[in-house]
Scaffold this motif. Structure first.
Motif, PDB file in Angstrom:
ATOM      1  N   ARG A  92       0.466  -0.512  -0.057  1.00 21.79           N
ATOM      2  CA  ARG A  92      -0.217   0.287   0.314  1.00 21.79           C
ATOM      3  C   ARG A  92       1.191   1.195  -0.393  1.00 21.79           C
ATOM      4  O   ARG A  92       0.368   2.043  -0.993  1.00 21.79           O
ATOM      5  N   LEU A  93       1.781   1.223   0.696  1.00 24.45           N
ATOM      6  CA  LEU A  93       2.645   2.759   1.145  1.00 24.45           C
ATOM      7  C   LEU A  93       3.163   2.726  -0.234  1.00 24.45           C
ATOM      8  O   LEU A  93       4.550   3.945  -0.370  1.00 24.45           O
ATOM      9  N   ALA A  94       3.977   1.486  -1.002  1.00 22.56           N
ATOM     10  CA  ALA A  94       4.466   1.758  -2.155  1.00 22.56           C
ATOM     11  C   ALA A  94       3.717   3.076  -3.575  1.00 22.56           C
ATOM     12  O   ALA A  94       4.386   3.206  -4.056  1.00 22.56           O
ATOM     13  N   HIS A  95       2.557   2.785  -2.795  1.00 27.78           N
ATOM     14  CA  HIS A  95       1.226   3.638  -3.944  1.00 27.78           C
ATOM     15  C   HIS A  95       1.357   5.092  -3.698  1.00 27.78           C
ATOM     16  O   HIS A  95       0.637   6.068  -4.236  1.00 27.78           O
ATOM     17  N   GLY A  96       2.289   5.103  -1.921  1.00 30.55           N
ATOM     18  CA  GLY A  96       2.266   6.784  -1.795  1.00 30.55           C
ATOM     19  C   GLY A  96       1.675   6.431  -0.059  1.00 30.55           C
ATOM     20  O   GLY A  96       1.608   5.744   0.222  1.00 30.55           O
ATOM     21  N   ASP A  97       2.141   7.731   0.663  1.00 30.25           N
ATOM     22  CA  ASP A  97       1.888   8.253   2.349  1.00 30.25           C
ATOM     23  C   ASP A  97       0.777   7.179   2.795  1.00 30.25           C
ATOM     24  O   ASP A  97      -0.529   8.084   1.989  1.00 30.25           O
ATOM     25  N   ALA A  98       1.065   6.888   3.643  1.00 28.26           N
ATOM     26  CA  ALA A  98      -0.892   6.782   4.190  1.00 28.26           C
ATOM     27  C   ALA A  98      -0.927   6.702   5.490  1.00 28.26           C
ATOM     28  O   ALA A  98       0.261   6.661   6.021  1.00 28.26           O
ATOM     29  N   THR A  99      -1.812   7.284   6.818  1.00 29.97           N
ATOM     30  CA  THR A  99      -1.680   7.383   7.911  1.00 29.97           C
ATOM     31  C   THR A  99      -2.544   6.171   8.249  1.00 29.97           C
ATOM     32  O   THR A  99      -2.847   4.767   7.480  1.00 29.97           O
ATOM     33  N   ALA A 105      12.409  -1.442  11.378  1.00 29.55           N
ATOM     34  CA  ALA A 105      13.238  -2.663  10.585  1.00 29.55           C
ATOM     35  C   ALA A 105      13.583  -1.889   9.642  1.00 29.55           C
ATOM     36  O   ALA A 105      14.466  -2.381   9.197  1.00 29.55           O
ATOM     37  N   HIS A 106      13.104  -0.522  10.145  1.00 32.38           N
ATOM     38  CA  HIS A 106      13.580   0.766   8.505  1.00 32.38           C
ATOM     39  C   HIS A 106      13.211   0.211   7.993  1.00 32.38           C
ATOM     40  O   HIS A 106      14.104   1.092   6.555  1.00 32.38           O
ATOM     41  N   LEU A 107      12.114   0.010   7.440  1.00 32.57           N
ATOM     42  CA  LEU A 107      11.190  -0.540   5.914  1.00 32.57           C
ATOM     43  C   LEU A 107      10.758   0.822   6.053  1.00 32.57           C
ATOM     44  O   LEU A 107      10.588   1.160   4.697  1.00 32.57           O
ATOM     45  N   ILE A 108       9.911   1.616   6.852  1.00 34.27           N
ATOM     46  CA  ILE A 108       8.435   2.422   6.805  1.00 34.27           C
ATOM     47  C   ILE A 108       9.635   3.889   7.516  1.00 34.27           C
ATOM     48  O   ILE A 108       9.988   3.122   9.278  1.00 34.27           O
ATOM     49  N   SER A 109       9.172   4.673   7.823  1.00 31.89           N
ATOM     50  CA  SER A 109       8.845   6.197   8.402  1.00 31.89           C
ATOM     51  C   SER A 109       8.382   6.794   8.864  1.00 31.89           C
ATOM     52  O   SER A 109       7.415   6.337   8.158  1.00 31.89           O
ATOM     53  N   ARG A 110       7.764   7.779   9.515  1.00 28.51           N
ATOM     54  CA  ARG A 110       6.785   8.775  10.862  1.00 28.51           C
ATOM     55  C   ARG A 110       7.614   9.925  10.190  1.00 28.51           C
ATOM     56  O   ARG A 110       7.842  10.545  10.651  1.00 28.51           O
ATOM     57  N   THR A 122       2.616  16.073   9.180  1.00 25.61           N
ATOM     58  CA  THR A 122       2.158  17.059   7.987  1.00 25.61           C
ATOM     59  C   THR A 122       0.912  17.423   9.702  1.00 25.61           C
ATOM     60  O   THR A 122       0.233  16.278   9.251  1.00 25.61           O
ATOM     61  N   ALA A 123       1.211  19.281  10.427  1.00 29.79           N
ATOM     62  CA  ALA A 123       0.408  19.168  11.046  1.00 29.79           C
ATOM     63  C   ALA A 123      -0.092  18.344  11.868  1.00 29.79           C
ATOM     64  O   ALA A 123       0.866  17.929  12.042  1.00 29.79           O
ATOM     65  N   GLN A 124      -1.389  17.607  11.545  1.00 26.46           N
ATOM     66  CA  GLN A 124      -1.736  17.336  12.506  1.00 26.46           C
ATOM     67  C   GLN A 124      -2.099  15.849  12.503  1.00 26.46           C
ATOM     68  O   GLN A 124      -1.597  14.456  13.259  1.00 26.46           O
ATOM     69  N   SER A 125      -1.313  15.189  11.273  1.00 25.98           N
ATOM     70  CA  SER A 125      -1.229  13.743  10.891  1.00 25.98           C
ATOM     71  C   SER A 125       0.395  13.403  10.731  1.00 25.98           C
ATOM     72  O   SER A 125       0.655  14.284  10.357  1.00 25.98           O
ATOM     73  N   ARG A 126       0.627  12.291  11.282  1.00 21.91           N
ATOM     74  CA  ARG A 126       1.934  11.318  11.023  1.00 21.91           C
ATOM     75  C   ARG A 126       1.627  10.115  10.267  1.00 21.91           C
ATOM     76  O   ARG A 126       1.773   9.331  10.333  1.00 21.91           O
ATOM     77  N   PRO A 127       1.561  10.705   8.683  1.00 22.75           N
ATOM     78  CA  PRO A 127       2.122   9.385   7.626  1.00 22.75           C
ATOM     79  C   PRO A 127       2.972   8.675   7.808  1.00 22.75           C
ATOM     80  O   PRO A 127       4.330   9.375   8.190  1.00 22.75           O
ATOM     81  N   CYS A 128       3.203   7.037   7.491  1.00 24.15           N
ATOM     82  CA  CYS A 128       3.791   5.773   6.687  1.00 24.15           C
ATOM     83  C   CYS A 128       4.053   6.835   5.608  1.00 24.15           C
ATOM     84  O   CYS A 128       3.815   6.199   5.024  1.00 24.15           O
ATOM     85  N   VAL A 129       5.902   6.879   5.464  1.00 19.79           N
ATOM     86  CA  VAL A 129       6.274   6.509   3.991  1.00 19.79           C
ATOM     87  C   VAL A 129       7.369   5.572   4.432  1.00 19.79           C
ATOM     88  O   VAL A 129       7.707   5.151   4.876  1.00 19.79           O
ATOM     89  N   LEU A 130       7.595   4.730   2.475  1.00 20.92           N
ATOM     90  CA  LEU A 130       8.196   3.854   2.515  1.00 20.92           C
ATOM     91  C   LEU A 130       9.376   4.343   2.317  1.00 20.92           C
ATOM     92  O   LEU A 130      10.442   5.494   2.056  1.00 20.92           O
ATOM     93  N   ASP A 131      10.819   3.431   3.140  1.00 15.26           N
ATOM     94  CA  ASP A 131      11.600   3.457   2.869  1.00 15.26           C
ATOM     95  C   ASP A 131      12.323   2.416   1.850  1.00 15.26           C
ATOM     96  O   ASP A 131      12.454   1.253   2.965  1.00 15.26           O
TER      97      ASP A 131
END
Length: 124
Positions: free
Chosen positions: A26-33, A58-63, A66-75
């Motif tokens: 899912r995160l490969a398609h974009g950041d998500a909460t 595992a350092h596969l994602i980071s958070r 963004t304002a009140q949101s903390r989206p997950c990002v694929l690393d």
């Protein structure tokens, strides 16, 4: 028993779970909460949060924040390292398999492999 948690082991352990693999897809398609990640699953948001923590460790994602949101990002760096490890070992395993095939073929025909003496021969 001592558990060694090297980075590669953490990555493979994280990838062992199908829910975590789906989260990464899912995160490969974009950041998500976490809420967005939890939508397609029939498990609690708390369970998704635990999966996210494993992926973070595992350092596969980071958070990010963004304002009140903390989206997950694929690393992808750790995924690339794991893929490199697999590629290196795949080559070693393929070479070993080829040598085993040669040896078994030689046993079936009664001929030694290249560089090996025939039965009863001695090497100088």
């Amino acid at each position: 028993m001592t558990v060694i948690e090297d980075e590669l082991s953490l990555v493979f352990s994280a990838l062992a779970d199908p829910t975590r693999r789906a989260i990464l897809e899912r995160l490969a398609h974009g950041d998500a909460t976490v809420n967005q990640l939890a939508e397609p699953f029939s498990i609690t948001q708390q369970a998704i949060s635990k999966h996210v923590q494993v992926l973070e460790r595992a350092h596969l994602i980071s958070r990010t924040r963004t304002a009140q949101s903390r989206p997950c990002v694929l690393d992808t760096e750790r995924l690339d390292e794991a893929a490199g490890w697999i590629a290196r070992h795949r080559q070693v395993w393929a070479e070993r398999h080829d040598r085993l095939d040669e040896h078994l073929a030689a046993l079936r025909t009664g001929r030694p492999r290249t560089g090996e003496p025939c039965a009863g021969e001695t090497t100088a």
